[in-house]
Structures are given as C-alpha cells and as structure tokens.
Motif scaffolding. Structure first.
Motif, short mmCIF file in Angstrom:
data_model
loop_
_atom_site.label_atom_id
_atom_site.label_comp_id
_atom_site.label_asym_id
_atom_site.label_seq_id
_atom_site.Cartn_x
_atom_site.Cartn_y
_atom_site.Cartn_z
N ARG B 210 41.57 37.86 42.19
CA ARG B 210 41.89 38.86 41.16
C ARG B 210 40.68 39.13 40.27
O ARG B 210 40.81 39.56 39.13
CB ARG B 210 43.07 38.38 40.31
N ARG B 211 39.52 38.89 40.81
CA ARG B 211 38.31 39.14 40.03
C ARG B 211 37.94 40.62 40.10
O ARG B 211 38.20 41.29 41.09
CB ARG B 211 37.13 38.30 40.55
N ILE B 212 37.34 41.12 39.02
CA ILE B 212 36.82 42.49 38.99
C ILE B 212 35.35 42.41 39.41
O ILE B 212 34.56 41.70 38.78
CB ILE B 212 36.93 43.09 37.57
N VAL B 230 30.74 41.72 36.41
CA VAL B 230 30.52 43.08 35.90
C VAL B 230 29.56 43.06 34.73
O VAL B 230 28.63 43.86 34.64
CB VAL B 230 31.86 43.74 35.52
N TYR B 231 29.75 42.12 33.83
CA TYR B 231 28.82 42.02 32.69
C TYR B 231 28.04 40.70 32.80
O TYR B 231 28.66 39.66 32.97
CB TYR B 231 29.57 42.07 31.36
N GLN C 184 52.79 40.51 33.06
CA GLN C 184 51.68 41.43 32.75
C GLN C 184 50.38 40.88 33.30
O GLN C 184 50.24 39.69 33.55
CB GLN C 184 51.54 41.61 31.23
N TYR C 185 49.45 41.80 33.48
CA TYR C 185 48.09 41.33 33.80
C TYR C 185 47.21 41.64 32.61
O TYR C 185 47.48 42.54 31.82
CB TYR C 185 47.55 41.96 35.08
N ASP C 186 46.20 40.92 32.51
CA ASP C 186 45.40 40.91 31.31
C ASP C 186 43.93 41.02 31.72
O ASP C 186 43.40 40.14 32.39
CB ASP C 186 45.66 39.56 30.62
N GLU C 187 43.32 42.13 31.34
CA GLU C 187 41.91 42.32 31.67
C GLU C 187 41.07 41.74 30.54
O GLU C 187 41.03 42.30 29.47
CB GLU C 187 41.62 43.81 31.84
N LYS C 191 35.51 41.32 31.37
CA LYS C 191 35.86 41.53 32.77
C LYS C 191 35.99 40.18 33.47
O LYS C 191 36.51 39.25 32.87
CB LYS C 191 34.83 42.42 33.48
N GLU C 193 37.88 37.81 35.81
CA GLU C 193 39.11 37.67 36.57
C GLU C 193 40.32 38.14 35.78
O GLU C 193 40.51 37.77 34.63
CB GLU C 193 39.31 36.20 36.96
N ILE C 194 41.12 38.98 36.42
CA ILE C 194 42.38 39.42 35.85
C ILE C 194 43.29 38.20 35.68
O ILE C 194 43.45 37.41 36.61
CB ILE C 194 43.05 40.43 36.81
N LEU C 196 47.13 36.72 34.80
CA LEU C 196 48.54 37.09 34.78
C LEU C 196 49.23 36.33 33.66
O LEU C 196 48.99 35.13 33.49
CB LEU C 196 49.19 36.77 36.13
#
Lengths: 231, 231, 231, 231, 231, 231
Positions: B210-212, B230-231, C184-187, C191, C193-194, C196
């Motif tokens: 679930r990584r961006i 990303v950053y 919910q997912y949480d960004e 950034k 890893e998303i 939950l």
C-alpha cells in the motif's frame, strides 16, 4: 516524429521542438490567460514558415481578430488577402446551420485550401451550442475525427470548469485530445502580482517536460520563461 | 495464485509478481497520467511471453495506437499481422450497435482468438455512450461478467471524477473490479516539476503493498520507482 | 447483553466482546479497505463457533467468494457442502425478481436454514438496483425489518459517498443501522505507505470505544492493532 | 420563564435550568452522537418528575427502544404499563396513513393522555416520507404547529446534511424550531480518540451559553462536561 | 441623508447614525445569530421615537413574538393595543392567498396605518412558498418595489445558503437590497466559546465602516462592541 | 489604441490610460464591492469629457440612481435634463417585452442619442429573466453584438457565482467580454477591517498590469491605491 513549432519561445523547448505533427492539442485555461493569443501565435508561426492556417472563432469577429494580432505586432491582413490565412466566424445563435457547416465543409475546405494548421477558439463555446450531453459528446467526437482526417495540426482552446482548475468545462476534450497544455494564474500568498504558469499535462507519443513554468504575455506574444522556476 | 506480469518494472514487485490471473483490474487516473501506455505495456508483456491480446479502444484508431507503441519502441505491426494482437475500435457515435457488438461477439471472439489479456481503453468513455444511470450500470455489470467468463485477465482504464481524485467518473467500476491501480500527479508545494505517483488501492485475493510510489513515463514505457519514496 | 464475536482480533475488545446479538451493523468504507474480507471473517468466526451463516452478494459469484476465503486460509467448501454456509448471488441485472426473491424468501429461508449470521455485500449495490429515492428507502427499510425479524446478527457492507468520507453513498443506512464501523485509509503527509484505520462510530445499546485504531489485512484476515495509536 | 429540565447533567446549567417550557427544540447531529439517547433521557427526566411523555419513532420499534433504555439503566416498562409513557412507532413504508395519523390524532392524543414532553426521533426520517420539497415543508410546518398547540415541550432529533456539519439534512427545521442543540464529533489532529462536543446554537426567549463543551455517553446516559474545555 | 436609528448600540455608530431612511436592508445570518431579535429591536427603537411599525412573520405567531420581546424587557402589548405596532402572521401553508394578501393589501395598509418601519422575518421562508425560481424572483422584486413605494424603512431577515456563509439562501436578495448586514458566528480554533460577529457589507448611498465587530445578545437585546476587535 | 478613461484614479494607470475604445468590459464582484458606483463613475467621467452616456439598470429606479450619484457629489440631474445622460429602467417582471425592447431599440437609440458610453447594471439580473440556459446564452451573445455594433464603450456589471470568487454567476460573460475587472473583498486573518481589492484579469488587445491593488469607496467615488500593496 515530425514537429510543428508553436512559435512560443520556451514552449517548443519543453516539447522537444513543438507539437507532434497532426496532433490535436487542447490549450485550457481561465479567461485572461491568453488562450486566443496562443492560438494566433501558433498560426502566425505557420505563416512565417510558409504554411497556411485556418482560425475558427465563436468569440470574436474577423475585425477583432485582426486587431488582436495587431496588438502583438502581427499584421494578419497580407496573409488574409494572400489567402494564406482564413478566419471563419461561427454564429453562436444558429446551432443547426453551424453544425452542418462544420460537418460538411470543413474537411473539403481544409484540403482545397491547403491548411496545415487549424485553431478552434473555443471548443467550449462551440459545445454550448448543443443542448444535451449526448449531442455535445457526439459532435466533439465528430469534429475531432474530421480534423484528424485532414492531417492538419489542430489547436483547440477550452475553458476550465471552475476557477483555474485542471479540467475543461465539459470534462471530455482533455481525454479525446492528443495533448493538453494548461494555462493557470497563480495568486501569490502575499498578493501583489498575479503570475501566469504553463504546464504540459499530456502529449501522446512523445516525451515532454512536466515542469510548471512561468510565462508572460508581452508585446511580441506569449513567452514561456523556461529557464525560470515559478517560485 | 497464478500471476500475470504487467511488464511494468517495479509494479510487479509491489504485486508479488503481477496481477492475479483472470482478474479484472481498473487503472484509474486523470488525463496525461499514462493510462493508455499502461494498457499497451500490459499487452506487449503478454506478447513477449507468447500470449495473445485484444485492445478495445474508444479514444484512438488503430493507426494511432500503432504510433503510440512506436513511441516506446514497441513495434505492434508484426503481432497485428501475425494475429497475436487485435485492436478493436468502437465508434462512439453509435451506441446501440456498439453495445450489441460487445454483447454478442466478445466472449466468442476472445475464445476463438485465444486471447489471455484484454484491455478496454476507456471504460469511462464506453459508459458515456449510455444515457441513463441504469443503462450505464447494467452494461458495466454485463461487460464485467462477459470478460470474466472468458477467463482472460482484463485491464480497464478509467477517468477520475474530479481533478486527480481517487474515484472514477461513474463511481462504480472501482467497486465491481477485482483490483484498482490509481495513477496521480502531484504538484509539489514549491511548484517546479509535476511528479507522477502510483498506488495499488485494491487487489482481491492477494496481499499487496500500500505504498505510494513515484513513476515516470520514459522511452521504454512506464517505470515505477519502487525503491524510492515520493518525498 | 449477549455478544457475537466478529473474529477480528482487536475489534472484539473495542466492542466489549463483539457485536450485540441480533444487531444490524454496517461496515462502511471505500474500495480496497477490506469490507468483503470483514464480512467473510465474521461468517467464518460463526462457523468456528458452530453457527450457520448466509452470505448475500451482488459483487462476486460463489467461486470468487470461495477464492477470497482461500486467500486468507479459510476453506469455505466443507461448510458449503455441509450446509453450514450458503452463498446467495443476486443478479444485478434483474431488479424486480431480485426484490421479490429477497422479500418473500429471506425470512423463511433464514429460519429453516437456521442461520444466526447474515452478511449483505453490499447494500449500496443492492440500492443501485432501484431507480427512485423512494424505492431505495422503502426497500432498505423493508430489508432491515425482514432481517431483524429473523433474529440473526447482520453485517451489511456499504460504500462511502465520496472518497474516504464518513457517510454512506445513500446517506441512510448509517441512520437505520444499530451499529456502524467505519474503515478508512489515511494518506500520511509525507506520502509513503497508506495506512488503514478503523473506528466504531455507533453501536446502540452498548458502550464502545471511540478510538481510531490502525488495522491491516494480513494472511489471516483483518487484524485491528488495538494497542497501537495511528500516529 | 418556566424551565423543563433535560436531565442531562451539565446541559441544564448551560440553559439556566433547562429548555424553556413549551419550546420546540431540535437536537441535531451525525449518526452515533447519541441523539436517540438524548431524547430518551429527556423523557426519563420527565417521568422522574411525574410528567407523562410520548416517544414517536421512525427508526426503532418499541422493543428496541426499551432495550435502548435498559442499556442506560432506565427501566421503561413500568411507565409504559402505567400509562405514563407511550411509544408510537410510525411505519416508514406508508406515507399517507402516517401523515393522516399524525395530523388527526396527535393533538387530541397528547391532551387526553396528558403528556407534557414529546420526542420525535427523527424528524429527518419523517421528512423522507414525502416526495417533494413542498410537501416536506408543509408537513414540517403543520407538525410544528400541531405540537405547539398541545403546549407540551417537544424535542425533535435531526440528521445533519453532511458529515458533522451545523445544518440539518433539510435545512429548514433549525429555522422553524425555538431552539437548536448541536452534537458533533471531533477528530483530533493526532487521531486517537474521537471526542464528542455539544453546543447550544439557538434558544429563543432566553439567554444561553455559547460555549462548546465535551460530553460523553456513559452508563447513566449523556453527561456534558460543563466544567471542562474541549482542548 | 436622513438616518433611521436601529437602536442597536454600536451599530448606529458604524452606520453614521443608522440606516438611511427608506432603505431596504437585509440582515443575513445562520440560525441562532439573533436575526429576529435584530428585527424586533429595530421596531422597538421606532416605537420609542414615536414611529409606528409592522412586523410580518412567517416563523412565529403573535404570542411568541410578544414573548420574544418580553425576554429582552420590551413590552410590546401596550403598543399593540395602542395601534402603534402590528404583527402580521403569514400562514406558510397557503401560498396563493399569502401572495395575494401581500400584493393587494400591504401598500394601502402601511399608508393607512402610518408605519415608517417594516420588518419581514424572514424573506427566505417567504420565498420557500413559491415553487419555481421564476416565481421566487418575481415576487421578491414585486415585494421590494411595494415596500419601496410606501417610503418606510424596511428590514428583511434572510437565512444563509450554507452554514455561516456570506450569501443568502436564494442568492438574490443581497443584490436587490440597498444594504446588507451580515451576522456570523465564529468558532475559535481552540474551541471554547462561539463568538458572534457583525459586518456591514453593503449600504448604498452612504459611507460605512467595513470592520468586523463582535456582538452579543444580552438582556437588553443586541449590543455591538464597536470599540473591540474580534481577536 | 485609443483609450477611454474610467475616471477611477489609479485604475487608468493600470490600464495605460483607460479601457480600449469600443471594448466591452465586465466589472465582476460580490454585493457591496461598489459595482454600481464603478458604472456611474465611468459615465460621469464621460460627461466631464463631453461624451454622452446610457445607464441601463435592472436594480434601481432613476430616482435611486440619482441619489446614488448625489452620495458621491455627482449631480446627474443637469445631464439628465440636458440629454447627455439617459437612465433606462428595465422591469424585471416582464421578460418578453424587456427582451424585445433591448433587441429592437438599443442600437438605434444609442446612435440617435449619440452615446459613447453604455453601462448595463447588472447583466446577471438581466440573465435571470430568461428561463433556459439556451435563452440566456443566446441573449447574452445578441446583446454583446448589438452593443459592439454601436461602437460605444460598454461596461457591464456582473455578480459572482459564489461568495467572492473569480467567476460570474453564469460563467459565460467573462469569456465573451473584451475585458474583465474583478472586485473582491478580503477578510484579513486577524479579522478587523474588510479590505477591498481590484485586479484586471483580462483586457484584450492591450498590455495591462496583473497586480492586485487595494481600493476604497470614498466620498468622491472609487479610488484604487495603485501605489500600495494589499499586504
């Protein structure tokens, strides 16, 4: 891949030489961001290179367009007289005749005239002529296909859906187009002067810069400050 | 669980080898995020592995798709000639015939042709062919079921509802799909260069990262920088 | 107050032992948050405790559900064969017959089958079968009442109205339900890893924790990290 | 000005003793904020003071309401048997009969029964029974007037229009009511535990505190922590 | 320019003495901001100065209005009996008769009665009586004109479109009015006590302060703390 | 390019002397930002320079307009009597006759009267007279064309779509106009005094400043503080 120079200093570099030939590119932005100027400058560059162009407008009449050019030092009259440039004014008060005219005449006309550059200013106003979502879509698809068949490189201006966003009013033309250039204004936090910025969001079949660049509308038209950063 | 490699470097690692076989995966993103490229790359990977593929398109014609591939060094012609790849262009101007064609022909065709990978580019444009919410839903369900019955792995591209959000235009396909990959662009606070990011939001019946992750669209197609943040 | 264990480690503690018996609980979340897994895990827990269960699905067919379970190490086949578990697939293409089937058969079936746990996956897709707001409401009320009369504990999954919000697509089921669990997912701002997160927003007739807890979807299903804080 | 105690510790102090007698007060909040509990607690306080009460519900049946009370240690059965409390369950599936029943019977019933406190749970669900905006408005005005004529103090629960906002779903009842109490949940920036807050936004013909106070739903019902600040 | 004192301490100073005579001023705010109190205080000031007034209400009946006044120490009965004040209650359940009544009677009545101050509480509820946008607009224009012809100074209360915004529910009355006073509540970042603020956004034909001032609703009515800053 | 001075100190400098002659300029802003004053000041400047002007109004009658001018020390009566200025009041209650009147009479009237400046206050209210989007558009295009043919310089005021945004209520007039001046108010973070700001967003065929400048509405009309920054 053959390139068509936009004539906009700084932008051609971001695009590795210009728009890919025969592409259908949308220039999207709010009012006052210079979309009409962008379109004219693109045609004027063609005229300089000996190409012919067509400017289809729903916003201004021929006389206004000539004055628009004049303000940037572009004298369109010789090219209009010399049949290198044609300005087609569509009347927004008659939807059916407008559609028919586009549908039946455009491809023939482009070919017989020999235009290699077409500008539609603006596709959003054109779309407003149609009542239903279905008609808008059908005609947008039809127009896109017509123009693609002519082989000319096409620039369509489009209005944004809300204030300064990255989406067109109809939310469709940016998906069907080969390329999208977004013009935005930027209100700096400390107020002062509004800054104009340009980004190439999409350009099929070619690599392009994704940098956000400041630009200005000066005496000679639009100039992208490709060497500068916005902040 | 058998895996189907996407051919996108970095993504297959995030997915423990690729999409689960026979999954229906949605690739969702705004214009300019490389959805069509993603779909082509997925098919090209199949061709490399000796699999056959079908590309169903509503946006571009066969010639444009071939050029799209060419820009990334993928020569689709031999596979088109050799009947390993078929490009099906649906005409967005005729809803009824389009529907009938999909409905009656697709499953038979997929089986007789022997395709194990299908791309629909884009399911959002396909959906726009229908007038009512009810028709859109029915046909989306029907299409999904058709494709599932063929046993092929399917990738559908979808446009997002607003500017860069994590929801499709219709708000439905992300729920009916087995998997969802979201492509987004990211405007850094200090402006400069737009960054592209990818995340796997959903992938039924398998563990996934679930990584961006940042990605780029380079000469060889899409590359996910799985090792970078990303950053 | 008698409790029905969800089988989700960490959540039962937040609920002082599980859902209150005969409650109708909504599990609400965006796609990819594990709603279907939640529902299956709830049924599997019942099967472990010797209870019978019914899984009503509009999204996936029986074979897919079996595979869903397999991915978490839950072999549903023996219980399907042994008539401890029934998977009911509703066809979303036929609204009227679907409605009739639910209306007339469900209560009788639940009783004769002896199910003490029911899952509806998802009530949002079920609602999409109806055209008008009035029909949606009537049927939601009717379904709720039907299930309540059976005395079984019921879990309904629901999609959220926008991207990750705390409101269902229809804005109604969270008010008629006895309990609501929000996924919910949480960004994270940097950034990466998303994450939950889960919260129990509502649970009638019982005290419950109002803490927001991280959870993960791992090999054995959903695990709530009740001892951890989100940040 | 005569006061009617709500029985909610902390709130009566904020209101200088309670709701003004014969007021029509709306308790507005998202699901899970304790609106039904608030209404029950208001009636239970009346029962303690020897007053009679009516609970009109569209959400739960009598048995559920009794269990709701039980969870807070309020045994409603003696008062139901002793005719001090009546629970009226409106069936949301029959709009016309519902309306007629309210219209013709309520005032007479209130008077003959001798109720001095009425709860409607919820006025938002009641409003959903009507199709058009016009019907919703007319009936809301009519109901308000009916109840006002009985002289009883009335508490109506209302759902909020969006997630946690300070506006009812219909945007009307907060304007026609004499008083509005808003229940909200508060997600602290560092996540952790959701906090519940209460504010009195409007209370005609009386001075009231405008402080935002934390509250909790504990074993004995709702408690407003009037001495504490939210942060 | 002749001034009409509002009787609200602090506000008359911001307005250089009061509303310009014969102006039509809108007082706009969310529920609980004291719009009705504002209107009553404006009439009471007129009564003190020997002027006659009319209070047109759609929200409360005469008895409630009298009690509203009582709560601030204003005994309206002598002036009602002495025919210095009239309270007109419009029934919101009968649109047509209401309109006719306003249309035909108001100007005559104002003149024969000799009223120099009129309050309409609220113009938003009045507008809800009409079904179409066109009817709403027409009647708003008509009402405005009627009142202007009487020469009286008029105060109309209006509800805001969303929660606490600076726009009326219909988005029209603020444009047709001569003046607009906006009442807002302000949730301080550290929670605690809701603060009420007032600003004069528009006042034709006169200079006015554009400062945002805190106000409170105290025993004697509304007081604007003109010497204080909000923070 | 010939210039038409607006008479607004500070603005003419931002525009290199004034509006380009024969331009159609929209002045857009929320209520209370001084749009009507802007229009009057523009006409008064023309009167000072010996030009004739027409003020078309849907909001106020002639008497109110005269008083509006008086408040800024502009005595319009001599010019009204001397036939240098005409105020045309359109009745918003009669759509068809209004349209006909504009359509048939305006160009003739402008020419015979010899007006070189026209103000329409406001084009948004004019647009509200039409029911459908199509009618609104058609008439806006028609009006724009009519006025353009007269050769006069035209100023149209327009209301904004939401509270203080940079888009007109109809989202069209800013695209068809030659120029757009945006008036906004600015709520400073520490509250205190609302500040008014002006920016020139669009001005075809001329270079213009893109700075955001504070302005005030003082005894002599609008003054742009061109030398000052907003913060």
């Amino acid at each position: 891949m053959e390139r068509v120079r936009t004539g906009i200093s700084g932008l051609d570099e971001m695009l590795n030489g210009g728009f890919p030939k025969s592409h259908n590119v949308v220039v999207m932005g709010s009012f006052g961001t210079g979309k009409t100027t962008f379109g004219l400058q693109f045609l004027v560059q063609g005229l300089k290179e000996g190409e012919k162009g067509i400017f289809i407008t729903l916003e201004e009449d021929e006389e206004s367009i000539i004055q628009d050019g004049m303000a940037f030092g572009w004298d369109l009259k010789p090219d209009l007289d010399g049949k290198n440039l044609v300005i087609v004014k569509l009347e927004p008060t008659d939807a059916l005749s407008t559609i028919s005219r586009i549908k039946s005449d455009l491809p023939k006309f482009v070919k017989s005239f020999g235009a290699s550059r077409i500008v539609v200013d603006s596709v959003s106003l054109l779309n407003m002529l149609f009542e239903t979502e279905h008609e808008k879509r059908s005609n947008l698809f039809y127009l896109t296909q017509m123009i693609k068949e002519t082989g000319a490189t096409c620039l369509m201006t489009a209005e944004v859906s809300n204030d300064n966003s990255v989406a067109s009013r109809d939310g469709l033309v940016e998906y069907t187009a080969d390329g999208v250039v977004v013009l935005q204004y930027d209100e700096p936090p400390e107020k002062g002067e509004i800054r104009l910025t340009l980004r190439v969001v999409k350009m099929r079949r070619t690599n392009h810069s994704r940098r956000i660049k400041p630009y200005s509308i000066s005496e000679g038209g639009i100039v992208v400050h490709a060497g500068a950063e916005v902040y």
